[in-house]
Motif scaffolding. Sequence first.
Motif, short mmCIF file in Angstrom:
data_model
loop_
_atom_site.label_atom_id
_atom_site.label_comp_id
_atom_site.label_asym_id
_atom_site.label_seq_id
_atom_site.Cartn_x
_atom_site.Cartn_y
_atom_site.Cartn_z
N THR A 1 0.57 -1.42 0.13
CA THR A 1 0.07 0.10 0.08
C THR A 1 0.83 1.20 -0.19
N TYR A 2 2.30 1.00 0.15
CA TYR A 2 2.99 2.13 0.33
C TYR A 2 2.75 3.20 1.19
N GLN A 3 2.33 2.62 2.47
CA GLN A 3 2.18 3.44 3.75
C GLN A 3 3.16 3.17 4.84
N LEU A 4 3.48 4.30 5.32
CA LEU A 4 4.48 4.20 6.60
C LEU A 4 3.29 4.28 7.91
N GLY A 5 3.57 3.54 8.91
CA GLY A 5 2.65 3.36 10.03
C GLY A 5 3.29 3.25 11.28
N LYS B 1 8.93 8.00 -5.18
CA LYS B 1 10.30 8.36 -4.55
C LYS B 1 10.44 8.26 -3.13
N GLU B 2 9.59 8.75 -2.37
CA GLU B 2 9.74 8.90 -0.95
C GLU B 2 9.73 7.20 -0.36
N ILE C 1 13.66 13.53 0.95
CA ILE C 1 13.97 13.26 2.32
C ILE C 1 13.50 14.25 3.31
N SER C 2 13.23 15.47 2.61
CA SER C 2 12.66 16.52 3.79
C SER C 2 11.09 16.19 3.69
N ASN C 3 10.60 15.83 2.62
CA ASN C 3 9.12 15.40 2.70
C ASN C 3 8.97 14.21 3.55
N LEU C 4 9.79 13.22 3.48
CA LEU C 4 9.72 12.32 4.28
C LEU C 4 9.80 12.37 5.77
#
Length: 224
Positions: free
Chosen positions: A138-142, A153-154, A194-197
């Motif tokens: 799902t390309y989700q960070l949890g 890209k993130e 990386i700033s957005n991450l």
Amino acid sequence: MRLLVAEDDPKLLKSLLHIFESNKFSVDGVSTGEDALAHGQSEEYDGLVMDIMMPGLDGIQVLKRLRKQGITTPALFLTARTEVSQRVEGLDAGADDYLPKPFSTIELLARVRAMLRRKETYLPDLLVFGPVTLNRSTYQLGFQDRLQTLSGKEFQILEMLMQTPATIIPTERFMTHMWGWDATVDTSVVWVHISNLRKKISALGAPVEIRFMRNAGYILEVKP
């Protein structure tokens, strides 16, 4: 995950690149066997998707040479040749799977995902680093019960960091892996992603950080 696609039909190659990029893969495309061999020898790829019939070296010859050199990158053949003997030839050359043309997009993606799961360095769909998870489906960070959806890209940057915990990754490594050898984009684009991450990690309240090491690169760490 980074793929190499080798296909001599320019329209199909363009379509394949769009399919994989739309599904969060980093992908390079070539149209000759010689180029496929040169790129494959770099061992920069997580998987190879190759046509058999290509100018110069065909896909089977390319894969045989890579396997002879000890390169074990998983490979999937795409081809209009569907006879059993030719399928066997491709598999005996070291291919992991074989998908005849025409094929559906969903089957192609399913077969590529299955091929990547069979790697010796198999990565599960859910990557875990300290208290955070990264869902590769799902390309989700949890973190706890909160989620942040990442851009392509993130996702690729964070996936690289989570695959190699406690390892500093130079900016040039991100560039090569995500944009290819001949990338014309400025290295500052890595800093932007990386700033957005970092903003998304902060929004989750997750106790992890992407730290920049001067003259070295970036590392993912759990905050003390």
